[in-house]
Design a protein around this motif. Structure first.
Motif, short mmCIF file in Angstrom:
data_model
loop_
_atom_site.label_atom_id
_atom_site.label_comp_id
_atom_site.label_asym_id
_atom_site.label_seq_id
_atom_site.Cartn_x
_atom_site.Cartn_y
_atom_site.Cartn_z
N PHE A 54 64.74 43.04 61.31
CA PHE A 54 64.58 41.82 60.50
C PHE A 54 63.10 41.54 60.32
N GLY A 55 62.74 41.11 59.13
CA GLY A 55 61.36 40.73 58.86
C GLY A 55 61.29 39.60 57.87
N THR A 56 60.37 38.67 58.08
CA THR A 56 60.19 37.56 57.15
C THR A 56 58.76 37.08 57.22
N GLY A 57 58.33 36.38 56.17
CA GLY A 57 56.96 35.87 56.17
C GLY A 57 56.50 35.42 54.80
N LEU A 58 55.28 34.91 54.76
CA LEU A 58 54.62 34.51 53.53
C LEU A 58 53.49 35.50 53.24
N TYR A 59 53.24 35.75 51.94
CA TYR A 59 52.25 36.74 51.53
C TYR A 59 51.55 36.26 50.26
N ASN A 60 50.38 36.85 49.95
CA ASN A 60 49.71 36.50 48.70
C ASN A 60 49.05 37.73 48.11
N ARG A 61 48.77 37.69 46.81
CA ARG A 61 48.17 38.81 46.10
C ARG A 61 47.21 38.28 45.04
N LEU A 62 45.97 38.76 45.08
CA LEU A 62 44.97 38.42 44.08
C LEU A 62 45.26 39.20 42.80
N GLU A 63 45.33 38.52 41.67
CA GLU A 63 45.58 39.18 40.40
C GLU A 63 44.31 39.85 39.88
N PRO A 64 44.42 40.80 38.93
CA PRO A 64 43.22 41.41 38.34
C PRO A 64 42.27 40.34 37.83
N LEU A 65 40.98 40.46 38.14
CA LEU A 65 40.02 39.40 37.85
C LEU A 65 39.87 39.11 36.36
N SER A 66 40.21 40.06 35.50
CA SER A 66 40.10 39.80 34.06
C SER A 66 40.95 38.61 33.64
N TYR A 67 42.06 38.38 34.32
CA TYR A 67 42.91 37.24 33.97
C TYR A 67 42.27 35.90 34.32
N TYR A 68 41.25 35.91 35.14
CA TYR A 68 40.60 34.67 35.52
C TYR A 68 39.52 34.24 34.51
N PHE A 69 39.17 35.15 33.59
CA PHE A 69 38.06 34.85 32.68
C PHE A 69 38.36 35.12 31.22
N ALA A 70 39.51 35.69 30.89
CA ALA A 70 39.81 36.04 29.50
C ALA A 70 39.92 34.79 28.63
N LYS A 71 39.57 34.97 27.34
CA LYS A 71 39.65 33.87 26.38
C LYS A 71 41.04 33.82 25.77
N ASN A 72 41.38 32.65 25.24
CA ASN A 72 42.63 32.51 24.53
C ASN A 72 42.68 33.45 23.35
N GLY A 73 43.90 33.73 22.87
CA GLY A 73 44.05 34.53 21.66
C GLY A 73 43.40 33.89 20.46
N THR A 74 43.16 32.58 20.56
CA THR A 74 42.46 31.87 19.48
C THR A 74 40.95 32.07 19.54
N GLY A 75 40.47 32.67 20.64
CA GLY A 75 39.04 32.90 20.82
C GLY A 75 38.36 31.85 21.66
N GLN A 76 39.10 30.82 22.09
CA GLN A 76 38.52 29.76 22.90
C GLN A 76 38.35 30.20 24.34
N ASN A 77 37.34 29.65 25.00
CA ASN A 77 37.13 29.97 26.41
C ASN A 77 38.22 29.34 27.27
N THR A 78 38.50 29.98 28.37
CA THR A 78 39.46 29.44 29.33
C THR A 78 38.79 29.39 30.70
N THR A 79 37.69 28.65 30.76
CA THR A 79 36.92 28.62 32.00
C THR A 79 37.72 28.03 33.15
N ASP A 80 38.74 27.21 32.84
CA ASP A 80 39.54 26.62 33.91
C ASP A 80 40.34 27.67 34.66
N ASN A 81 40.46 28.87 34.11
CA ASN A 81 41.20 29.92 34.80
C ASN A 81 40.59 30.27 36.15
#
Length: 796
Positions: free
Chosen positions: A525-552
């Motif tokens: 038996f095994g159980t627990g909590l885990y986390n994973r950092l997503e690719p960093l490009s998703y933290y800085f990419a702009k919207n499809g409209t070209g607007q910045n998404t600095t809040d990412n």
């Protein structure tokens, strides 16, 4: 296909002739080829050498035995080549058995065996062959297994690649004809690669930015040692992972003599060198280099790429320096360079598709190197410290030609990620029943991310991402393994993580339990909590409209809570049955902030989404769930044959911002794998080995969404119906792989020929209907088809 048929006929003819020679050899005196088997026996908890352990090697009714010396070292001379059974016994320890040990000539066979303390109150009369496949990590309680380089070489369709080999394991679905794997319904990008105890970059050639797989592995089985693979229930020491983990180990080079291996084949030419730095020294080197152009596959009619002929080279090394008082130091690394270049024909009348009028230059470069130090303080305590550096760079420059052959920039991107990492841990054996392991990890991450693409609606180039900077992550863990009784083992621990970019932290309790109900039955038996950092490009990419998404930048890692329970029954000494049931709840998942866009990072395998017009700022408000059951029947190699049959039935869902639940694209619902092989001892003196292996994969079709044709043509990109995400199912994925090998053992040299064919039936598997940018039509997206390879190796 003609070449493949000729090779199969030739191998079968050779086998027939050799089998006939076996029958004739009974009338003559056999000239047996032998080789040395040596190694070290260690206590798994303390890493100290075990003195006086007994090693017994069985060969065709004959046995050889020897005991370990003051350094825990043993040496068996004149061991006959072929399959052997090796047992290691010592009072107070669980007996270890290697039932599939392959002894070959030309190279000394080096083993590193770790024994686990045990009060032998179970009075086990039978030693089961599958015990040799238990995880190397003593803290692992469930959902893990070890694998050897020899298995990776043997499995059909593996191409010497651990990821392709793992496609046969329970809970794993082949992502396609490449080596991406789907673990329990999770995105392939959730897989983590580790080497020598520290995280590394994706060790695959031609992998997309943010992916965990690729076309060809950089890993060379000539330098790999026995390693672990996990599909869940991870111990507290594992960080940055919510699905599978490859925990890889390099082997140590021979310290007594210099040895060489050269190989040539469709996938490349290469050389491996190993030996002591100087005579009488315990310091050794192991280095392997490979270079390839896949033009050979193109010449026999196999289309390996839509954009040109891939070329690559890679290097792996492990230098080990033991000292008398300061511990053992090792310098290890792996890296590769790859490129695909295609120049358009300067004759526009031959252009049939849009890509025919483009010059493309793609680069895929990655590598990791580390310095490891292990120090054994006493018979209770040892320390490990690792410092590593990793870098990956994916680039793409595409120019479009006019009919006057004037070029103009159409696409340009460059994603460079570097990481400086530290991992430190201590292992303390408090007493005979309690072991404590604790440690810290720190990663300094630097990124240089840029993407510029042509926008049809704007009729101009549009910047998707342009960001440089650095951030960091920090982890700490502590875990306690307690032997509550001779039958019951408990592992409790906690893992803590801090991500500097989003200023977020998590505390993750974890628990594992292993209950040996009887000598031949185990519940885990095994159980627990885990986390994973997503690719960093998703933290800085702009919207499809070209607007910045600095809040990412406020995005925190994806989180997971999971539980798994397993049951294992040994049906005989070499046959076992195993089942596991699991449930995984994913939360804090980055999803589109636009409720009309049902986008989730659980539904993608790389960063390609940032180049679409529908991409929006992301928020940590998504969830998902994966649950299923896995069944395995496995016979370890004995009496010349083996097989493994696995099946998984599962469900994989995600929720976007609107709260509605959708299938993930990886929700194939079921998968069945059948792996089998047979070996024959052949040749005049029965020194050679001929083997045939096959693998059948039958998986449900991938999920996909209806394509809005008019919008796709207008925007010149695939636009899907957001109200019907993943409501369509592609045809089932069916693939039959075949391999055949012939090993020739001579007194001081061995030869190995391997024919390995992926998708021998040349079935054109699809992943549904998609928009083809080059043709501007909606059509089935197909995988590669048949991939035949042949490889020759000489070892001396």
């Amino acid at each position: 296909m003609k070449l493949t048929s000729i090779l199969i006929i030739a191998m079968a003819t050779q086998a027939t002739q050799s089998l006939a020679q076996v029958q004739d050899s009974t009338k003559t005196n056999r000239r047996m080829v032998t080789e040395t088997v040596k190694g070290t026996v260690l206590d798994k908890n303390t890493r100290l050498p075990l003195i006086g352990a007994t090693i017994i090697l069985s060969s065709n009714g004959d046995t050889k035995s020897v005991s370990t010396d003051q350094q825990g070292v043993f040496r068996l001379l004149q061991v006959p080549v072929g399959r052997q059974v090796l047992r290691v016994r010592m009072a107070g320890y669980r007996q270890e058995e290697l039932s599939e040990l392959l002894i070959t000539s030309g190279r000394e066979n080096i083993l590193n065996i770790e024994m686990e303390p045990q009060a032998n109150t179970l009075n086990e009369a039978v030693v089961y062959a599958n015990t040799g496949k238990q995880p190397l990590n003593q803290m692992a309680m469930t959902s893990g297994r070890s694998f050897s380089p020899e298995e990776t070489n043997r499995y059909a369709g593996a191409f010497f690649d651990p990821a392709r080999m793992a496609q046969s394991f329970p809970g794993v679905v082949a992502g396609g004809d490449d080596n991406e794997i789907i673990v329990r319904g999770n995105s392939p990008k959730s897989l983590q690669w580790r080497l020598e105890g520290i995280e590394i970059v994706n060790p695959n050639h031609f992998g997309a930015e943010g992916a965990a797989g690729g076309g060809i592995s950089m890993l060379n089985t000539m330098v790999l040692g026995k390693s672990d693979f996990y599909t869940g229930g991870l111990a507290a020491e594992y960080n940055n992972a919510i699905s599978g983990v490859f925990d890889l180990k390099f082997r140590k080079g021979n310290t007594d003599k210099r040895e060489y291996t050269f190989n040539v084949g469709v996938l490349g030419v290469g050389a491996t060198l190993e030996g002591p730095f100087k005579k009488g020294s315990d310091a050794s080197y192991l280095i392997s280099y490979r270079y390839s152009s896949l033009s050979l596959l193109e010449k026999v009619g196999v289309k390996v790429s839509d954009t040109g002929i891939p070329k690559y080279q890679d290097l792996s090394f492990n230098f080990v320096f033991p000292t008398k008082k300061a511990g053992t130091f090792s310098l290890f690394g792996i890296g590769g360079l790859g490129k695909i270049k295609e120049t358009a024909k300067r004759n526009f009348q031959e252009w049939e598709e849009r890509t025919d009028a483009q010059d493309m230059n793609l680069g895929f470069n990655a590598g990791s190197a580390g310095l490891k130090h292990q120090y054994i303080a006493n018979d209770r305590l040892y320390f490990t410290n690792i410092i590593s550096a990793s870098v990956s760079r994916n680039s793409n420059k595409t120019d479009t030609l006019t009919q006057d052959y004037v070029t103009s920039l159409y696409h340009k991107d460059k994603f460079t990620n570097t990481a400086i990492r530290y991992a430190g841990s201590l292992n303390y054996r408090a007493n005979s029943k309690n072991t404590i392991r604790a440690g810290i990890n720190a990663s300094l991450l630097r990124y240089d991310l840029y993407a510029l693409t042509y926008d049809t609606e704007l009729a101009a180039l549009k910047e998707r991402i342009n960001e440089k900077g650095n951030t960091s992550t920090y982890d700490a863990f502590a875990q306690l393994k307690t032997e509550l009784s001779d039958r019951l083992t408990l592992n409790t621990g906690v893992h803590a993580n801090y991500f500097a970019l989003s200023k977020s932290w998590t505390a993750e309790p974890r628990l594992g339990l292993n209950w040996k109900v009887a000598a031949d039955q185990t519940i885990s038996f095994g159980t627990g909590l885990y986390n994973r950092l997503e690719p960093l490009s998703y933290y800085f990419a702009k919207n499809g409209t070209g607007q910045n998404t600095t809040d990412n930048t406020a995005l925190s890692p994806t989180k997971s809570a999971q539980a798994v329970i397993g049951y294992e029954k040994n049906l005989s000494r070499t046959l076992r049955f195993k089942t596991e049931v699991y449930y995984q709840h994913l939360y804090n998942v980055p999803v589109s902030s636009d409720p009309d866009m049902n986008f989730s990072l659980l539904n993608v395998s790389d960063i390609s989404a940032i180049g679409t017009s529908t991409y929006r700022q992301l928020v940590n408000k998504g969830t998902g769930r994966n649950y299923g059951i896995e069944l395995t029947v496995e016979k370890s190699l004995s009496k010349g044959y083996y097989f493994m049959a696995t099946t998984s039935i599962f469900d994989s869902k995600f929720k976007a911002l609107n709260g509605k639940e959708y299938n993930t694209t990886f929700n194939t619902r079921y998968v069945g794998n059948l792996l089998l092989g047979k070996e024959w001892t052949v040749g005049k003196n029965k020194n050679n080995l001929f083997g045939m292996n096959a693998k059948l994969i039958y998986a449900g079709g991938r999920k996909y969404s209806p394509v809005l044709e008019d919008e796709s043509l207008r925007l010149d990109e695939e636009i899907i119906d957001q109200s019907r995400i993943n409501t369509l199912t592609a045809d089932p994925y069916i693939r039959l792989d075949f391999s055949s090998s012939y090993r020739i053992n001579r007194k001081k040299v061995s030869h190995l020929i391997i024919l390995d064919i992926q998708n021998i039936l040349n079935r054109e598997n699809t992943v549904g209907m998609h928009y083809n940018f080059s043709k501007r039509v909606i059509e089935p997206q197909k995988w590669t088809g048949i991939i035949p390879t042949i490889n020759y190796r000489i070892e001396f």
